[in-house]
Design a protein around this motif. Structure first.
Motif, PDB file in Angstrom:
ATOM      1  N   THR A 141     -17.449  10.408 -21.687  1.00 31.17           N
ATOM      2  CA  THR A 141     -17.738  10.745 -20.334  1.00 31.17           C
ATOM      3  C   THR A 141     -17.598   9.482 -19.287  1.00 31.17           C
ATOM      4  O   THR A 141     -17.639   8.183 -19.932  1.00 31.17           O
ATOM      5  N   ARG A 142     -16.913   9.623 -18.154  1.00 30.99           N
ATOM      6  CA  ARG A 142     -16.680   8.470 -17.326  1.00 30.99           C
ATOM      7  C   ARG A 142     -17.679   8.259 -16.494  1.00 30.99           C
ATOM      8  O   ARG A 142     -18.749   9.185 -16.112  1.00 30.99           O
ATOM      9  N   ARG A 143     -17.957   7.050 -16.055  1.00 30.40           N
ATOM     10  CA  ARG A 143     -19.237   6.794 -15.119  1.00 30.40           C
ATOM     11  C   ARG A 143     -18.912   7.424 -13.935  1.00 30.40           C
ATOM     12  O   ARG A 143     -20.089   7.641 -13.135  1.00 30.40           O
ATOM     13  N   GLY A 186     -21.035   8.200 -18.469  1.00 29.14           N
ATOM     14  CA  GLY A 186     -20.788   7.011 -19.434  1.00 29.14           C
ATOM     15  C   GLY A 186     -20.988   7.487 -20.502  1.00 29.14           C
ATOM     16  O   GLY A 186     -20.847   6.627 -21.700  1.00 29.14           O
ATOM     17  N   ASP A 187     -21.904   8.389 -20.827  1.00 30.57           N
ATOM     18  CA  ASP A 187     -22.414   8.865 -22.314  1.00 30.57           C
ATOM     19  C   ASP A 187     -21.188   9.043 -23.331  1.00 30.57           C
ATOM     20  O   ASP A 187     -20.221   9.840 -22.658  1.00 30.57           O
ATOM     21  N   VAL A 195     -25.831  12.909 -28.065  1.00 34.19           N
ATOM     22  CA  VAL A 195     -25.432  11.706 -27.606  1.00 34.19           C
ATOM     23  C   VAL A 195     -26.308  10.517 -28.667  1.00 34.19           C
ATOM     24  O   VAL A 195     -27.343  10.554 -28.565  1.00 34.19           O
ATOM     25  N   ARG A 196     -25.564  10.253 -29.641  1.00 34.96           N
ATOM     26  CA  ARG A 196     -25.989   9.560 -30.735  1.00 34.96           C
ATOM     27  C   ARG A 196     -26.735   8.219 -30.072  1.00 34.96           C
ATOM     28  O   ARG A 196     -27.683   7.844 -30.714  1.00 34.96           O
ATOM     29  N   ILE A 221     -30.234  11.874 -28.997  1.00 33.53           N
ATOM     30  CA  ILE A 221     -30.803  13.370 -28.581  1.00 33.53           C
ATOM     31  C   ILE A 221     -29.780  14.451 -28.644  1.00 33.53           C
ATOM     32  O   ILE A 221     -28.687  14.150 -28.948  1.00 33.53           O
ATOM     33  N   LYS A 222     -30.002  15.681 -28.708  1.00 33.92           N
ATOM     34  CA  LYS A 222     -28.974  16.604 -28.587  1.00 33.92           C
ATOM     35  C   LYS A 222     -29.219  17.206 -26.837  1.00 33.92           C
ATOM     36  O   LYS A 222     -30.121  17.648 -26.292  1.00 33.92           O
ATOM     37  N   VAL A 223     -27.852  17.489 -26.540  1.00 30.97           N
ATOM     38  CA  VAL A 223     -28.012  17.771 -25.181  1.00 30.97           C
ATOM     39  C   VAL A 223     -27.477  19.358 -24.750  1.00 30.97           C
ATOM     40  O   VAL A 223     -27.949  19.988 -23.794  1.00 30.97           O
TER      41      VAL A 223
END
Length: 286
Positions: free
Chosen positions: A174-176, A247-248, A267-268, A272-274
């Motif tokens: 993902t982008r900032r 950013g993630d 998100v390693r 966490i699992k989102v």
């Protein structure tokens, strides 16, 4: 105002008109990361008018603003979270279109005093001219402050991913600035843009829209098992479990069993699992 059960089940909003153009379709593709590599001929058709295609989850924003508001239902909007999202695609979503949106409260579950309520709202999008159904959207909210109203308990079962290693794993950055772009698709909640407001809400900064992560998960399914053919996705559902920060790096684990695809998004870097309990139902799978 508290939830009035069972009268809440009679709430409806019918006959609202919404339209979109190819610009909206391309903006959505860009906002969920399609075309990040402009030389990728598989993703270019989702962001370029020549041979333009619509990502199925665009249906979630095609009629943004339709639906029964939390205030009409009788819940505290500030303490209500987007818990789940589900989509049934009756016909491929066109790149330009006009629809009639009919919405209702589908179900309300009582988790008990001090434990909150679960609210399911349904919106059906029908083509303005033919009146044929294009998509059915089911949006589930968790109203943390509104349990104890005397409704039924939540006895639904969740999708369960297979107990084996994923068949495919895809990483999607993902982008900032991605939340700033995605909010142009409809959801302008300042939680996704204003750093001070986000910190006041308990986050380290603005968070990415859950529906943006939802769209990115659909992008992963298209890539992994559909050869980027959006007509192959018939159903798509997720349960949101944690926020994503712009950013993630998202890691999408996918499993395929015949016409069903199960998936989770994590998100390693933050362990966490989102998204949990993700499921897509596909047509003409090989």
């Amino acid at each position: 105002m508290a939830i009035q059960y069972p009268a809440v089940l009679d709430l409806k909003e019918e006959g609202r008109h919404f339209s979109w153009t190819d610009r909206d379709t391309m903006l959505y593709g860009l906002a969920i990361g399609m075309g990040a590599d402009p030389l990728d001929r598989r993703e270019l058709p989702f962001v370029y008018e020549e041979g333009l295609r619509t990502v199925p989850t665009f249906a979630a924003v095609a009629a943004w603003g339709a639906g029964i508001t939390p205030e009409r239902i009788g819940v505290n909007r500030g303490k209500t979270l987007h818990g789940e999202e589900a989509l049934i695609v009756h016909k491929p979503i066109p790149v330009t279109g006009s629809v009639i949106a009919d919405s209702r409260v589908l179900a309300v579950y009582d988790k008990g005093e001090g434990k909150g309520a679960v609210i399911q709202r349904e919106t059906v999008l029908r083509d303005l001219d033919s009146k044929e159904a294009l998509a059915t959207l089911t949006r589930t909210a968790f109203a943390r402050a509104d349990g104890g109203f005397g409704g039924p308990p939540d006895t639904r079962t969740m999708n369960v991913t297979p107990e084996r290693q994923p068949d495919v794993t895809i990483e999607l950055p993902t982008r900032r600035d991605q939340a700033l772009l995605y909010r142009l698709c409809g959801d302008r909640n300042p939680l996704h843009a204003d750093p001070e407001l986000a910190r006041a809400a308990g986050f380290e900064g603005p968070i990415l829209h859950g529906l943006c992560t939802y769209g990115m998960a659909c992008r992963a399914v298209l890539q992994a098992f559909c050869d980027y053919d959006p007509a192959r996705i018939r159903e798509f559902s997720v349960r949101f479990s944690a926020p994503v920060f712009p950013g993630d790096l998202l890691t999408v684990d996918l499993w395929r069993d015949a016409h069903d695809v199960w998936f989770e998004v994590g998100v390693r870097a933050r362990d966490i699992k989102v998204i949990r309990n993700g499921r897509a139902t596909l047509a003409q799978i090989n």
